[in-house]
Design a protein around this motif. Structure first.
Motif, PDB file in Angstrom:
ATOM      1  N   GLN A  12      34.563  49.004  40.807  1.00  0.00           N
ATOM      2  CA  GLN A  12      36.258  48.129  41.113  1.00  0.00           C
ATOM      3  C   GLN A  12      35.298  47.220  41.823  1.00  0.00           C
ATOM      4  OE1 GLN A  12      36.392  52.007  44.415  1.00  0.00           O
ATOM      5  NE2 GLN A  12      38.137  51.956  43.978  1.00  0.00           N
ATOM      6  N   LEU A  13      34.503  46.932  42.235  1.00  0.00           N
ATOM      7  CA  LEU A  13      34.158  45.235  42.556  1.00  0.00           C
ATOM      8  C   LEU A  13      34.147  44.320  42.255  1.00  0.00           C
ATOM      9  CD1 LEU A  13      31.598  46.218  45.802  1.00  0.00           C
ATOM     10  CD2 LEU A  13      34.204  45.279  46.544  1.00  0.00           C
ATOM     11  N   LYS A  14      33.458  44.859  40.408  1.00  0.00           N
ATOM     12  CA  LYS A  14      33.187  43.585  39.228  1.00  0.00           C
ATOM     13  C   LYS A  14      35.258  43.523  39.125  1.00  0.00           C
ATOM     14  CE  LYS A  14      28.299  45.248  38.530  1.00  0.00           C
ATOM     15  NZ  LYS A  14      27.799  45.957  37.825  1.00  0.00           N
ATOM     16  N   GLN A  15      35.388  44.578  39.697  1.00  0.00           N
ATOM     17  CA  GLN A  15      37.047  44.394  38.621  1.00  0.00           C
ATOM     18  C   GLN A  15      38.215  42.905  39.020  1.00  0.00           C
ATOM     19  OE1 GLN A  15      38.838  47.962  37.676  1.00  0.00           O
ATOM     20  NE2 GLN A  15      36.805  48.458  35.701  1.00  0.00           N
ATOM     21  N   MET A  16      37.806  43.371  40.631  1.00  0.00           N
ATOM     22  CA  MET A  16      38.598  42.274  41.629  1.00  0.00           C
ATOM     23  C   MET A  16      39.030  40.809  40.937  1.00  0.00           C
ATOM     24  SD  MET A  16      38.511  43.735  45.341  1.00  0.00           S
ATOM     25  CE  MET A  16      38.512  45.201  45.514  1.00  0.00           C
ATOM     26  N   ASN A  17      40.100  40.565  40.954  1.00  0.00           N
ATOM     27  CA  ASN A  17      40.180  39.173  41.029  1.00  0.00           C
ATOM     28  C   ASN A  17      39.280  38.456  42.283  1.00  0.00           C
ATOM     29  OD1 ASN A  17      41.606  38.169  42.299  1.00  0.00           O
ATOM     30  ND2 ASN A  17      43.469  38.666  40.794  1.00  0.00           N
ATOM     31  N   GLU A  18      38.535  37.185  42.202  1.00  0.00           N
ATOM     32  CA  GLU A  18      38.368  36.625  42.999  1.00  0.00           C
ATOM     33  C   GLU A  18      39.072  36.254  44.533  1.00  0.00           C
ATOM     34  OE1 GLU A  18      35.028  35.497  43.963  1.00  0.00           O
ATOM     35  OE2 GLU A  18      34.848  36.766  41.588  1.00  0.00           O
ATOM     36  N   GLU A  19      40.365  36.198  44.321  1.00  0.00           N
ATOM     37  CA  GLU A  19      41.577  35.959  45.351  1.00  0.00           C
ATOM     38  C   GLU A  19      41.195  37.246  45.484  1.00  0.00           C
ATOM     39  OE1 GLU A  19      45.645  34.662  46.608  1.00  0.00           O
ATOM     40  OE2 GLU A  19      44.921  34.653  44.501  1.00  0.00           O
ATOM     41  N   ARG A  20      41.834  38.519  45.191  1.00  0.00           N
ATOM     42  CA  ARG A  20      42.105  39.670  45.487  1.00  0.00           C
ATOM     43  C   ARG A  20      40.277  40.611  46.820  1.00  0.00           C
ATOM     44  NH1 ARG A  20      42.815  46.088  43.511  1.00  0.00           N
ATOM     45  NH2 ARG A  20      42.675  46.650  45.387  1.00  0.00           N
ATOM     46  N   PHE A  21      39.829  39.473  45.938  1.00  0.00           N
ATOM     47  CA  PHE A  21      38.122  40.371  46.982  1.00  0.00           C
ATOM     48  C   PHE A  21      37.933  40.015  48.400  1.00  0.00           C
ATOM     49  CE2 PHE A  21      33.910  38.780  47.415  1.00  0.00           C
ATOM     50  CZ  PHE A  21      32.994  40.884  47.254  1.00  0.00           C
ATOM     51  N   LEU A  22      38.464  38.398  47.604  1.00  0.00           N
ATOM     52  CA  LEU A  22      38.388  37.525  49.343  1.00  0.00           C
ATOM     53  C   LEU A  22      39.253  38.091  50.316  1.00  0.00           C
ATOM     54  CD1 LEU A  22      37.707  33.908  48.083  1.00  0.00           C
ATOM     55  CD2 LEU A  22      35.826  35.633  49.265  1.00  0.00           C
ATOM     56  N   VAL A  23      40.535  38.271  49.645  1.00  0.00           N
ATOM     57  CA  VAL A  23      41.792  38.462  50.745  1.00  0.00           C
ATOM     58  C   VAL A  23      40.782  40.085  51.729  1.00  0.00           C
ATOM     59  CG1 VAL A  23      43.673  39.850  51.183  1.00  0.00           C
ATOM     60  CG2 VAL A  23      43.176  37.405  50.083  1.00  0.00           C
ATOM     61  N   GLU A  24      40.566  41.072  50.341  1.00  0.00           N
ATOM     62  CA  GLU A  24      39.969  42.281  50.970  1.00  0.00           C
ATOM     63  C   GLU A  24      38.353  42.412  51.673  1.00  0.00           C
ATOM     64  OE1 GLU A  24      41.258  45.541  50.063  1.00  0.00           O
ATOM     65  OE2 GLU A  24      43.233  44.991  48.942  1.00  0.00           O
ATOM     66  N   MET A  25      38.026  41.733  51.857  1.00  0.00           N
ATOM     67  CA  MET A  25      36.596  41.500  52.755  1.00  0.00           C
ATOM     68  C   MET A  25      36.777  40.637  54.184  1.00  0.00           C
ATOM     69  SD  MET A  25      33.363  42.063  51.319  1.00  0.00           S
ATOM     70  CE  MET A  25      34.807  42.847  50.504  1.00  0.00           C
ATOM     71  N   LEU A  26      38.096  39.561  54.070  1.00  0.00           N
ATOM     72  CA  LEU A  26      38.263  39.136  55.537  1.00  0.00           C
ATOM     73  C   LEU A  26      39.185  40.157  56.098  1.00  0.00           C
ATOM     74  CD1 LEU A  26      39.273  35.288  54.389  1.00  0.00           C
ATOM     75  CD2 LEU A  26      36.692  36.327  55.947  1.00  0.00           C
TER      76      LEU A  26
END
Length: 66
Positions: A12-26
């Motif tokens: 799932q982490l590998k498939q996220m685009n960068e924007e979504r990944f950063l929003v989820e992390m923050l």
């Protein structure tokens, strides 16, 4: 204050685009403990940050593969 806990698989982490990944992390954590936080809440915060670090490592591995 309730804590959001999200857990993703490596795929799932590998498939996220960068924007979504950063929003989820923050969205996952507070930046600093407060004086009123108990030892248990500080421990929970530390565990959350450890999950964030692991997710970041997974994403960095994907970047190296590309």
């Amino acid at each position: 204050m309730p804590t959001k806990m999200k857990i993703w698989s490596a795929d799932q982490l590998k498939q996220m685009n960068e924007e979504r990944f950063l929003v989820e992390m923050l969205d996952m954590f507070k930046f600093t403990p407060e004086f009123s936080d108990s030892d248990d809440s500080v421990k929970a915060m530390r565990e959350c940050l450890n999950r964030v670090e692991e997710a970041l490592r997974t994403r960095l591995e994907v970047a190296k593969e590309d």
